[in-house]
Design an enzyme around this catalytic site. Structure first.
Site, PDB file in Angstrom:
ATOM      1  N   GLU A  34     -19.152 -26.025  29.592  1.00 27.71           N
ATOM      2  CA  GLU A  34     -20.857 -25.973  30.206  1.00 27.71           C
ATOM      3  C   GLU A  34     -21.488 -26.938  31.448  1.00 27.71           C
ATOM      4  O   GLU A  34     -22.156 -27.978  30.960  1.00 27.71           O
ATOM      5  CB  GLU A  34     -21.840 -25.789  28.842  1.00 27.71           C
ATOM      6  CG  GLU A  34     -23.077 -25.587  28.859  1.00 27.71           C
ATOM      7  CD  GLU A  34     -23.214 -23.941  30.143  1.00 27.71           C
ATOM      8  OE1 GLU A  34     -22.905 -23.078  29.501  1.00 27.71           O
ATOM      9  OE2 GLU A  34     -24.086 -24.321  30.505  1.00 27.71           O
ATOM     10  N   ASN A  42     -27.866 -16.819  28.763  1.00 26.94           N
ATOM     11  CA  ASN A  42     -29.235 -15.734  28.547  1.00 26.94           C
ATOM     12  C   ASN A  42     -29.768 -15.671  27.039  1.00 26.94           C
ATOM     13  O   ASN A  42     -30.031 -14.973  26.925  1.00 26.94           O
ATOM     14  CB  ASN A  42     -29.060 -14.874  28.756  1.00 26.94           C
ATOM     15  CG  ASN A  42     -29.403 -15.217  30.657  1.00 26.94           C
ATOM     16  OD1 ASN A  42     -30.082 -16.264  30.880  1.00 26.94           O
ATOM     17  ND2 ASN A  42     -29.624 -13.977  31.676  1.00 26.94           N
ATOM     18  N   GLY A  47     -33.061 -11.993  22.085  1.00 23.42           N
ATOM     19  CA  GLY A  47     -34.016 -11.072  20.474  1.00 23.42           C
ATOM     20  C   GLY A  47     -32.317 -11.288  20.253  1.00 23.42           C
ATOM     21  O   GLY A  47     -32.401 -11.629  18.887  1.00 23.42           O
ATOM     22  N   ASP A 222     -22.106 -17.544  39.340  1.00 20.93           N
ATOM     23  CA  ASP A 222     -21.359 -18.914  39.946  1.00 20.93           C
ATOM     24  C   ASP A 222     -19.622 -18.446  39.460  1.00 20.93           C
ATOM     25  O   ASP A 222     -18.467 -18.531  40.168  1.00 20.93           O
ATOM     26  CB  ASP A 222     -20.833 -20.498  38.690  1.00 20.93           C
ATOM     27  CG  ASP A 222     -22.106 -21.047  39.173  1.00 20.93           C
ATOM     28  OD1 ASP A 222     -23.661 -20.813  40.027  1.00 20.93           O
ATOM     29  OD2 ASP A 222     -22.659 -22.285  39.201  1.00 20.93           O
ATOM     30  N   ARG A 282     -34.569   0.780  29.802  1.00 19.74           N
ATOM     31  CA  ARG A 282     -35.591  -0.352  30.939  1.00 19.74           C
ATOM     32  C   ARG A 282     -35.589   0.114  32.306  1.00 19.74           C
ATOM     33  O   ARG A 282     -36.922  -0.054  32.491  1.00 19.74           O
ATOM     34  CB  ARG A 282     -34.935  -1.488  30.469  1.00 19.74           C
ATOM     35  CG  ARG A 282     -34.617  -1.803  28.940  1.00 19.74           C
ATOM     36  CD  ARG A 282     -34.078  -3.307  28.934  1.00 19.74           C
ATOM     37  NE  ARG A 282     -34.057  -3.516  27.853  1.00 19.74           N
ATOM     38  CZ  ARG A 282     -32.829  -4.550  26.804  1.00 19.74           C
ATOM     39  NH1 ARG A 282     -32.031  -4.888  28.168  1.00 19.74           N
ATOM     40  NH2 ARG A 282     -32.861  -5.134  26.329  1.00 19.74           N
ATOM     41  N   HIS A 392     -30.646  -8.591  33.285  1.00 25.56           N
ATOM     42  CA  HIS A 392     -29.777  -8.429  33.385  1.00 25.56           C
ATOM     43  C   HIS A 392     -29.145  -7.816  35.241  1.00 25.56           C
ATOM     44  O   HIS A 392     -29.598  -7.007  35.565  1.00 25.56           O
ATOM     45  CB  HIS A 392     -29.251  -7.451  32.794  1.00 25.56           C
ATOM     46  CG  HIS A 392     -27.998  -7.613  32.544  1.00 25.56           C
ATOM     47  ND1 HIS A 392     -27.129  -8.372  30.702  1.00 25.56           N
ATOM     48  CD2 HIS A 392     -26.541  -6.480  31.867  1.00 25.56           C
ATOM     49  CE1 HIS A 392     -25.645  -8.194  31.088  1.00 25.56           C
ATOM     50  NE2 HIS A 392     -25.809  -6.830  32.093  1.00 25.56           N
TER      51      HIS A 392
HETATM   52  P1  ADP Z   1     -22.809 -14.147  28.739  1.00 24.36           P
HETATM   53  O1  ADP Z   1     -23.687 -13.112  27.328  1.00 24.36           O
HETATM   54  O2  ADP Z   1     -22.443 -13.611  28.954  1.00 24.36           O
HETATM   55  O3  ADP Z   1     -22.136 -15.319  27.425  1.00 24.36           O
HETATM   56  P2  ADP Z   1     -24.734 -16.569  29.338  1.00 24.36           P
HETATM   57  O4  ADP Z   1     -25.664 -16.364  30.155  1.00 24.36           O
HETATM   58  O5  ADP Z   1     -25.565 -16.481  27.501  1.00 24.36           O
HETATM   59  O6  ADP Z   1     -23.871 -15.554  29.047  1.00 24.36           O
HETATM   60  O7  ADP Z   1     -24.152 -17.408  29.201  1.00 24.36           O
HETATM   61  C1  ADP Z   1     -23.494 -18.056  30.348  1.00 24.36           C
HETATM   62  C2  ADP Z   1     -23.095 -19.995  30.553  1.00 24.36           C
HETATM   63  O8  ADP Z   1     -22.485 -19.872  31.448  1.00 24.36           O
HETATM   64  C3  ADP Z   1     -24.089 -20.312  30.719  1.00 24.36           C
HETATM   65  O9  ADP Z   1     -24.184 -21.097  29.227  1.00 24.36           O
HETATM   66  C4  ADP Z   1     -24.350 -21.443  31.810  1.00 24.36           C
HETATM   67  O10 ADP Z   1     -25.431 -22.575  31.765  1.00 24.36           O
HETATM   68  C5  ADP Z   1     -23.339 -21.568  32.045  1.00 24.36           C
HETATM   69  N1  ADP Z   1     -22.585 -21.256  33.154  1.00 24.36           N
HETATM   70  C6  ADP Z   1     -22.394 -20.499  34.251  1.00 24.36           C
HETATM   71  N2  ADP Z   1     -22.562 -20.933  36.119  1.00 24.36           N
HETATM   72  C7  ADP Z   1     -21.911 -22.064  35.235  1.00 24.36           C
HETATM   73  C8  ADP Z   1     -20.621 -23.231  35.971  1.00 24.36           C
HETATM   74  N3  ADP Z   1     -20.428 -23.519  37.779  1.00 24.36           N
HETATM   75  N4  ADP Z   1     -19.737 -24.517  34.691  1.00 24.36           N
HETATM   76  C9  ADP Z   1     -20.400 -24.200  33.971  1.00 24.36           C
HETATM   77  N5  ADP Z   1     -21.184 -23.628  33.463  1.00 24.36           N
HETATM   78  C10 ADP Z   1     -21.557 -22.137  33.784  1.00 24.36           C
END
Ligand code: ADP
Length: 455
Positions: A34, A42, A47, A222, A282, A392
């Protein structure tokens, strides 16, 4: 430095944590990367509502629903641009995965449902305190219990391919490069790209810097870029959703506005008139708001609706913030509330009278609002100003029903899986509210199981 595990997962939001738990449950050693200092993404700031057809609360309330109805709603809500095979998986597994969250992950759900826009029935479960914090908190705890190792502040940069198989992830921690080898498979769960302005505009020029965003700063696409670099097909990248009722200055989601999903508020413009069905999709509401004076809408409700929804209690901090910053007003009369925002008070009164008439007759003659119509009775009255913000990204990596990533020639990329907002083609042109949590849970679990078993 280098680490090795059976499964390496990138992104510790809802999809990544879910995949991690299921991979571990299927016997794999798991490392979860992470880039932010904490889990959540997100999902944390959402919610957390979860569309589950045929769920236990619907049964109590006597609401008839089925997998097929949900399937049809998802397709219709996405203008049939969705991949029907993926939608089928989502619709068929949504309830079972909600029960998994409840029974295996110990997520507490509230005892009421919300009616999200575009759904044909009320079917959305609400986690404790109507917040993604409950989901992420419980998923994180479960992941620890089943032995998942999480490396925070670690940004994945690149996928390594050997003999046509993804075998490792190159990442960065504190300026140093680390290689994470995966014996079985890598799962991308990096979320969407709502916070990546350049990428947004590249795929949809309308989503420029003028539009605020509800997204976590980590949503920079990413995983999409990393997958594309190893040949993955990207789909539906131009479909970017705005959430219609966000903070007009910050772009954050306004949970006080959930009174709308209880069917207990109307949206009006500066002229005091309704302009859209309040429980529409939406994208439809957002588009209608942009066309109104000032590009904003005003949500109106009364004290009885406030009491019934309890949004001022459930989201007290936000409520206080909105009042202090003049985004929400509470006033004894409709005139007074309207005057605060310079809304045509006479028209607003007429609008409310008309709506009350519709409620009495059980039919909204103008916009055919779905669900139960409740008349506005006594003050105090509330008006909240809001506008749409990016929420989204429907597009992303193409996957199959087993969460394998598909390349531009239609073949499976060995060793690579994806789940959650990073994927595309599930929600078509437009995702319905509360379908994302179902999506990340269903496909997160599939990706976790299959990556654990991959060779
Ligand atoms: P989903 O709802 O699909 O699970 P989220 O937005 O809740 O998506 O979670 C995606 C996570 O991936 C976030 O915590 C974000 O910070 C993390 N993230 C995004 N890019 C990278 C990366 N390059 N390396 C590690 N973590 C990443």
């Amino acid at each position: 430095a280098a680490y090795t595990s059976d499964v390496v997962i990138v992104g510790a939001g809802g999809a990544g944590l879910t995949a991690a738990i299921e991979a571990a449950n299927n016997g794999a050693s798991v490392i979860l990367l992470e880039k932010m200092p904490m889990e959540g993404g997100n999902t944390l700031i959402s919610g957390g509502e979860y569309a589950a057809p045929g769920n236990w609360l619907q049964k109590e309330e006597g609401i008839e629903d089925s997998k097929d109805t949900f399937y049809e709603d998802i397709l219709k809500g996405g203008d049939y641009e969705n991949d029907p095979e993926l939608v089928r998986i989502l619709a068929d597994n949504a309830l079972e995965s909600a029960e998994w969250l409840r029974d295996e992950v110990n997520v507490t759900f509230e005892d009421y449902l919300l009616f999200f826009g575009g759904h044909s029935v009320k079917r959305s479960l609400v986690p404790k305190d109507a917040s993604g914090v409950e989901l992420i908190g419980k998923l994180t705890k479960k992941a620890q219990e089943v032995g998942v190792i999480t490396h925070l502040n670690t940004t994945a940069k690149e996928l390594i391919v050997e003999n046509d198989k993804v075998v490792a992830v190159k990442a960065e921690f504190d300026g140093k490069e680390i290689t994470y080898n995966a014996n079985n498979g890598v799962i991308l769960a990096t979320g969407g790209f709502g916070s990546n302005l350049e990428m947004r505009v590249k795929y949809n020029p309308e989503m420029n810097e003028k539009i605020l965003s509800t997204n976590s700063v980590g949503s920079t696409g990413d995983g999409i870029t990393m997958a594309e670099n190893v040949g993955a097909e990207l789909v539906d990248m131009q479909y970017i959703q705005t959430y219609p009722t966000c903070d007009p200055e910050l772009g954050t989601l306004l949970y006080v506005g959930d009174v709308r999903m209880e069917g207990r508020s109307i949206l009006v413009n500066k002229e005091g008139k309704r302009f859209v069905e309040e429980l529409e999709r939406r994208d439809v509401i957002s588009k209608a708001v942009v066309e109104q004076t000032g590009g904003v809408s005003y949500m109106f409700w009364d004290e009885a609706s406030m009491k019934a929804s309890g949004v001022n209690v459930k989201h007290k901090r936000e409520y206080d913030y909105l009042i202090e910053n003049g985004i929400l007003v509470k006033a004894d009369t409709i005139e007074e509330a309207a005057a605060f925002f310079d809304i045509d008070a006479k028209e607003l009164k007429k609008t409310v009278e008309k709506y009350n008439e519709y409620a009495k007759n059980g039919k909204d003659e103008e916009f055919n609002k779905r669900g139960t119509l409740t008349a506005f009775t006594d003050g105090p009255y509330y008006i909240m100003k809001s506008k749409p913000a990016i929420h989204h990204t429907m597009g992303g990596i193409k996957i199959n029903k087993d969460a394998n990533v598909i390349d531009t020639e239609g073949n499976v990329i060995k060793g690579l899986f994806a789940a959650g907002e990073v994927t595309g083609d599930i929600h078509g042109t437009n995702r319905l509210g509360s379908d994302a949590i179902a999506d990340i849970t269903v496909f997160g679990r599939i990706a976790g199981r299959n990556a654990a078993k991959a060779e």
